[in-house]
Design an enzyme around this catalytic site. Sequence first.
Site, PDB file in Angstrom:
ATOM      1  N   CYS A   5       0.845  -1.195   0.000  1.00  0.00           N
ATOM      2  CA  CYS A   5       0.000   0.000   0.000  1.00  0.00           C
ATOM      3  C   CYS A   5       0.879   1.244   0.000  1.00  0.00           C
ATOM      4  O   CYS A   5       1.438   1.623   1.033  1.00  0.00           O
ATOM      5  CB  CYS A   5      -0.923   0.010   1.215  1.00  0.00           C
ATOM      6  SG  CYS A   5      -1.964   1.483   1.261  1.00  0.00           S
ATOM      7  N   CYS A  95      -7.315   1.743  -3.004  1.00  0.00           N
ATOM      8  CA  CYS A  95      -7.175   1.124  -1.679  1.00  0.00           C
ATOM      9  C   CYS A  95      -7.358  -0.386  -1.791  1.00  0.00           C
ATOM     10  O   CYS A  95      -8.362  -0.856  -2.333  1.00  0.00           O
ATOM     11  CB  CYS A  95      -8.216   1.705  -0.717  1.00  0.00           C
ATOM     12  SG  CYS A  95      -8.309   0.812   0.851  1.00  0.00           S
ATOM     13  N   GLN A 220     -22.528  -4.698   8.819  1.00  0.00           N
ATOM     14  CA  GLN A 220     -21.123  -5.067   8.993  1.00  0.00           C
ATOM     15  C   GLN A 220     -20.327  -4.813   7.708  1.00  0.00           C
ATOM     16  O   GLN A 220     -20.824  -5.045   6.609  1.00  0.00           O
ATOM     17  CB  GLN A 220     -21.000  -6.545   9.379  1.00  0.00           C
ATOM     18  CG  GLN A 220     -21.645  -6.897  10.717  1.00  0.00           C
ATOM     19  CD  GLN A 220     -20.848  -6.435  11.923  1.00  0.00           C
ATOM     20  OE1 GLN A 220     -19.908  -5.666  11.807  1.00  0.00           O
ATOM     21  NE2 GLN A 220     -21.236  -6.888  13.103  1.00  0.00           N
ATOM     22  N   GLU A 276     -34.876  -2.686  17.890  1.00  0.00           N
ATOM     23  CA  GLU A 276     -33.817  -1.841  17.308  1.00  0.00           C
ATOM     24  C   GLU A 276     -34.350  -0.419  17.227  1.00  0.00           C
ATOM     25  O   GLU A 276     -35.489  -0.214  16.808  1.00  0.00           O
ATOM     26  CB  GLU A 276     -33.460  -2.375  15.917  1.00  0.00           C
ATOM     27  CG  GLU A 276     -32.680  -1.434  15.029  1.00  0.00           C
ATOM     28  CD  GLU A 276     -31.315  -1.067  15.591  1.00  0.00           C
ATOM     29  OE1 GLU A 276     -30.992   0.132  15.562  1.00  0.00           O
ATOM     30  OE2 GLU A 276     -30.590  -1.964  16.043  1.00  0.00           O
ATOM     31  N   ASN A 322     -26.342  -7.298  20.786  1.00  0.00           N
ATOM     32  CA  ASN A 322     -25.254  -6.908  19.877  1.00  0.00           C
ATOM     33  C   ASN A 322     -25.166  -5.383  19.888  1.00  0.00           C
ATOM     34  O   ASN A 322     -25.535  -4.726  18.915  1.00  0.00           O
ATOM     35  CB  ASN A 322     -25.538  -7.452  18.470  1.00  0.00           C
ATOM     36  CG  ASN A 322     -24.435  -7.095  17.485  1.00  0.00           C
ATOM     37  OD1 ASN A 322     -23.289  -6.926  17.865  1.00  0.00           O
ATOM     38  ND2 ASN A 322     -24.788  -6.962  16.220  1.00  0.00           N
ATOM     39  N   CYS A 349     -18.250  -5.393  19.543  1.00  0.00           N
ATOM     40  CA  CYS A 349     -17.131  -4.848  18.768  1.00  0.00           C
ATOM     41  C   CYS A 349     -16.182  -4.087  19.694  1.00  0.00           C
ATOM     42  O   CYS A 349     -15.261  -3.422  19.240  1.00  0.00           O
ATOM     43  CB  CYS A 349     -17.639  -3.946  17.644  1.00  0.00           C
ATOM     44  SG  CYS A 349     -18.605  -2.553  18.237  1.00  0.00           S
TER      45      CYS A 349
END
Length: 391
Positions: A5, A95, A220, A276, A322, A349
């Site tokens: 990179c 990228c 995700q 949610e 989650n 996470c």
Amino acid sequence: MILNCPHFQQQDCVSCQWLEKPYATQLTDKEIDLKRLISPFILQNFTEILPPVQSSQKQFRNKAKMVVSGSVERPILGILKDQTDPQSGIDLCDCPLYPTEFEALFPILKDFIARAGLVPYNIAKKKGELKYILLTQSRYNQSIMLRFVLKSEQKRPLVERELPNLLAKLPKDSVVSLNIQPQHAAILEGETEIFLTEKTTIEENFNDIPLFIRPQGFFQTNPNVASQLYATAQNWIKDLAIQQFWDLFCGVGGFGLHCAKALQEKNENVQLTSIEISASAIASATKSAEQLQLKNITFASLDSAQFALNEKSATPDLVIVNPPRRGIGKPLAEFLNQLGTPYLIYSSCNARTMAQDFEALSNYSLQKVQLFDMFPHTSHYEVLTFLVKKS
């Protein structure tokens, strides 16, 4: 360096802060970090620490968030090296984390910017229109969700004039929208979304579960690892005696739908309640459940903690959480600890806040832990845990 990179070599983009670290070392360092954080909850001869789920090391992202700088004739899509200097744009169209299909797409978008007269927003002068381009790809059918973040609706007629030509070059079933973000601030998107296509969602599919991605909704960024995450949760609970369960912070329904499908194959009366706060995510989850023809599922657009703390119905047999990086928080953790559901699945996470939540879950034992390398070349990771009520 494990990925070639040039942007990292020149220190123009250092988002992948671990790029010089061999991949095996990255995984080991993440495992060490996870074990350190959850060490008070690891029980000898009980807690099973499963091997980490690895990621591809390149082209694993389904998403690109590009700051637009440069000029309308020669736009630069990437980042600003200096947030206060509009001349510091770094082009990141090459990228190595993006899907290969994006490579052919970026020149098309640059051409469209010129044709539609979308002058890049200049943060120093507070002039211009186009702030960001946000791209998401479905790995299932390669369709694209393309969002132009603009200061105002001023250029909408020009965009609509050039749109048919753009759509002809995009994959089938793609979605194009304008997001209006009028504030002079480093905010990625505004509240107003104007769809320029009939379709408003792109379809993804993990393990034969259709999932629908909408603008402004969380999904995700690493689909291959995410599909394994959901399949693992499904596998952990599919043989348990579960009559009803909750999926809190459910997003577009990944965990709940995977588990409901497996459980209802054995017992069609299994009930799921999915909660949610984002109404658009709930609309996506509802669409998935309808397509799967799942029964006995209730979706509600509510704050997950508020729902749980005020829910008076029977205790569920399983609760899935989650949460975002902040964790579920002490009030909800304490409530779940008293609720007494036999099983908990906690996907996180941010293992630091998860460990804080575990402190309040003193009535539970940690039975399974697995790290999912959702974010290669960074210190971040996803972790899936399974907790059982102490007898």
